[in-house]
Design a protein around this motif. Structure first.
Motif, PDB file in Angstrom:
ATOM      1  N   SER A  47      -9.604  -3.464   8.355  1.00 24.24           N
ATOM      2  CA  SER A  47      -9.840  -4.077   9.661  1.00 24.24           C
ATOM      3  C   SER A  47      -9.376  -3.172  10.795  1.00 24.24           C
ATOM      4  O   SER A  47      -9.842  -3.288  11.932  1.00 24.24           O
ATOM      5  N   TYR A  48      -8.464  -2.254  10.482  1.00 25.21           N
ATOM      6  CA  TYR A  48      -7.976  -1.311  11.491  1.00 25.21           C
ATOM      7  C   TYR A  48      -9.104  -0.433  12.028  1.00 25.21           C
ATOM      8  O   TYR A  48      -9.020   0.072  13.151  1.00 25.21           O
ATOM      9  N   GLN A  59      -4.383  -6.009   5.240  1.00 25.87           N
ATOM     10  CA  GLN A  59      -5.317  -5.967   6.366  1.00 25.87           C
ATOM     11  C   GLN A  59      -6.669  -5.353   6.024  1.00 25.87           C
ATOM     12  O   GLN A  59      -7.569  -5.351   6.866  1.00 25.87           O
ATOM     13  N   GLY A  71      -3.383 -10.792  18.158  1.00 27.08           N
ATOM     14  CA  GLY A  71      -3.122  -9.460  17.628  1.00 27.08           C
ATOM     15  C   GLY A  71      -2.851  -8.547  18.805  1.00 27.08           C
ATOM     16  O   GLY A  71      -2.155  -8.912  19.755  1.00 27.08           O
ATOM     17  N   GLN A  81     -10.084  -7.197  17.453  1.00 26.38           N
ATOM     18  CA  GLN A  81      -9.567  -5.887  17.078  1.00 26.38           C
ATOM     19  C   GLN A  81     -10.243  -4.790  17.892  1.00 26.38           C
ATOM     20  O   GLN A  81      -9.598  -3.867  18.393  1.00 26.38           O
ATOM     21  N   ARG A  89      -7.448 -10.577  11.665  1.00 24.24           N
ATOM     22  CA  ARG A  89      -8.190  -9.332  11.447  1.00 24.24           C
ATOM     23  C   ARG A  89      -9.587  -9.366  12.056  1.00 24.24           C
ATOM     24  O   ARG A  89     -10.341  -8.402  11.880  1.00 24.24           O
ATOM     25  N   MET A 137      -0.981  -0.717   5.034  1.00 22.40           N
ATOM     26  CA  MET A 137      -1.499  -1.997   5.517  1.00 22.40           C
ATOM     27  C   MET A 137      -2.774  -2.445   4.813  1.00 22.40           C
ATOM     28  O   MET A 137      -3.203  -3.583   4.984  1.00 22.40           O
TER      29      MET A 137
END
Length: 492
Positions: free
Chosen positions: A72-73, A69, A463, A236, A231, A65
């Motif tokens: 951003s996780y 992404q 999200g 998040q 994101r 990802m």
């Protein structure tokens, strides 16, 4: 990579698991199957939970990802830390005080029969579909990499894989799984570490250069603030917090391991250390993702793209590992994906068995010999259920539809959040018979809202935070069918 070699590795790997099972399942009882006799050291539980909390999908998707992404996780992971703090200080004391085996028993004590059965049913649906999808993704990778060349049908691959899980878990249950998952977590972390080392070596990067390369890459950006960016940090972060509370604290699978600790204090130490360990583990996965894309660029490898021309992240690691890495690196990848997938799947199978036996069969009312027969039959039943769900996914053969089914199952955690929150943070009672209806409509509404949010909300895309909306709607619905406790209506 020779299919015969890979098959030999898989056979050897499962042989180790079955040997561990034989050594740990002697004189197994329902108490050892469900909660490992509540006698497991906290540090063992913390380490074993790493493999359970991840999956083959995580092993493939988190590195994949980073192209779309970035990092951003990590905002989600930061939210996890707050979520684990809530679990350790609010939920674990509740579960230990009530001496629960199935955490959904709390709902019966707090609200009544229908609330209890609704909560347990929501878990069974969510976990069965989630576990099946994770196994389906990995079985597809192994099918292409190994079993197609051997002429083995996909149905046979799936049936044998899940049967192997059944064989090493059906006797010992959680007591066995804590040992096998410790082994599998070690195998998974070793695999990721070796993969990072081998890719770095191919790129002629030393340790400091790896850190510098990852830090300087635009793919390692963590913070995003724009309203229309899916994101964005705060959504998040908040989503990570509630995902943890719901998918760990209100999930029988992961809580079953916590309930195996010797005391509440040990369970809390396990939870807090597990949370801290999970941060560097995810940093390792994301760093691997950056290096995978750097490797592909350096070697001029064309990565798979979808119809929109965007890289298919989930295909990157499997493609590079099986077709472009060295033989040893490919072997490491196969062992890693097997380890992380089956440490998640075996735990899910045991949790499904535990919930059904405790919540629907009321197994404790039977003598031990009858309990053993019931739990082994239930274990076999869920083994078959997982095979059937995976084969249905294969029959659908539509990734967007399968993803929709998985997301729909994920939405069923929202009502669990609403139910437990209402029970813990209010003193009100419910009209219990209406609870199933109040838990049915929020997931449907949220699914429609999520599908149309860009058009309805000025470009906003949900999200993970859709889970919070789901839980809030459930809470409000429960409030509408609630009443004051009798003692407050008629004070002495």
């Amino acid at each position: 990579m020779s299919p015969t070699l890979v098959l030999s590795l898989i056979a050897g790997y499962f042989t180790i698991l079955i040997v561990i099972a034989l050594l740990t399942s002697r004189k197994a009882t329902s108490a050892s199957f469900f909660v490992a006799n509540r006698n497991v050291p906290w540090y063992m539980v913390a380490f074993a939970m790493i493999g359970t909390s991840l999956s083959g999908v995580s092993f493939i998707s988190v590195p994949g990802m980073v192209k779309a992404q970035a990092w951003s996780y990590m905002a989600v992971v930061m939210g996890y830390l707050v979520g684990y703090l809530v679990i350790g200080t609010v939920l674990l004391p509740l579960y230990y005080r009530l001496n629960l085996v199935s955490i959904y028993t709390y709902l019966e004590q707090r609200f009544g029969f229908w609330s209890y059965k609704t909560g347990a049913a929501l878990f069974l649906i969510s976990r069965a579909i989630g576990a099946a999808l994770r196994l389906y993704v990995v079985a597809g990778v192994l099918q292409v990499a190994v079993f197609d060349d051997l002429g083995v049908p996909f149905a046979v691959t799936v049936a044998v894989s899940i049967l192997l899980i059944y064989l090493y878990t059906f006797r010992g249950g959680l007591k066995t799984i804590l040992w096998t998952d410790t082994f599998q977590t070690l195998a998974m972390l070793t695999s990721v570490g070796i993969s990072v080392y081998l890719i770095s070596d191919e790129l002629n990067l030393g340790f400091k250069q790896v850190i510098q390369t990852v830090r300087d890459s635009e793919m390692s950006q963590v913070f995003f603030w724009e309203w229309t960016d899916s994101r964005k940090f705060w959504t998040q972060f908040i989503s990570g917090m509630f995902i943890t509370i719901v998918m760990t604290g209100l999930d029988q699978d992961l809580m079953q391991k916590n309930l195996s600790c010797r005391s509440l204090g040990d369970a809390q130490k396990n939870m807090f250390w597990f949370a801290l360990i999970l941060v560097p583990v995810n940093v390792l996965f994301l760093s691997l993702g950056v290096l995978l894309y750097q490797y592909a660029a350096a070697k001029g490898i064309t990565l798979p793209v979808n119809a929109a021309g965007k890289v298919i992240g989930d295909d990157v690691f499997p493609l590079l590992a099986t077709e472009h890495f060295s033989l040893f690196a490919g072997i490491v990848f196969i062992l890693g994906i097997i380890a992380v997938t089956y440490s998640s799947a075996d735990s899910a199978l045991t949790a499904l068995t535990t919930s059904f036996c405790v919540d629907f069969l009321t197994i404790s009312k039977y003598p031990e010999q009858r309990q053993r027969v019931l739990r082994q039959r239930t274990h076999l039943m869920f083994t078959v259920v997982l095979v059937i769900i995976i084969l249905i996914f294969r029959l659908l053969n539509d990734q967007s539809l399968i993803s929709a089914v998985f997301k729909a199952a994920g939405y069923t955690y929202g009502p669990l959040l609403g139910l437990f929150s209402f029970g813990i943070f209010t003193r009100r009672q419910l009209h219990d018979r209406f609870v199933p209806w109040m838990c049915a409509w929020p997931p449907v509404f949220c699914y429609v809202l999520n599908a149309n949010s860009k058009a309805w909300l000025g470009g906003y895309e949900f999200g993970f935070e859709i889970l919070l909306v789901n839980g809030l709607l459930t809470f409000l619905g429960l409030l509408a069918i609630s009443r004051q406790p009798a003692a407050e209506l008629n004070p002495a």
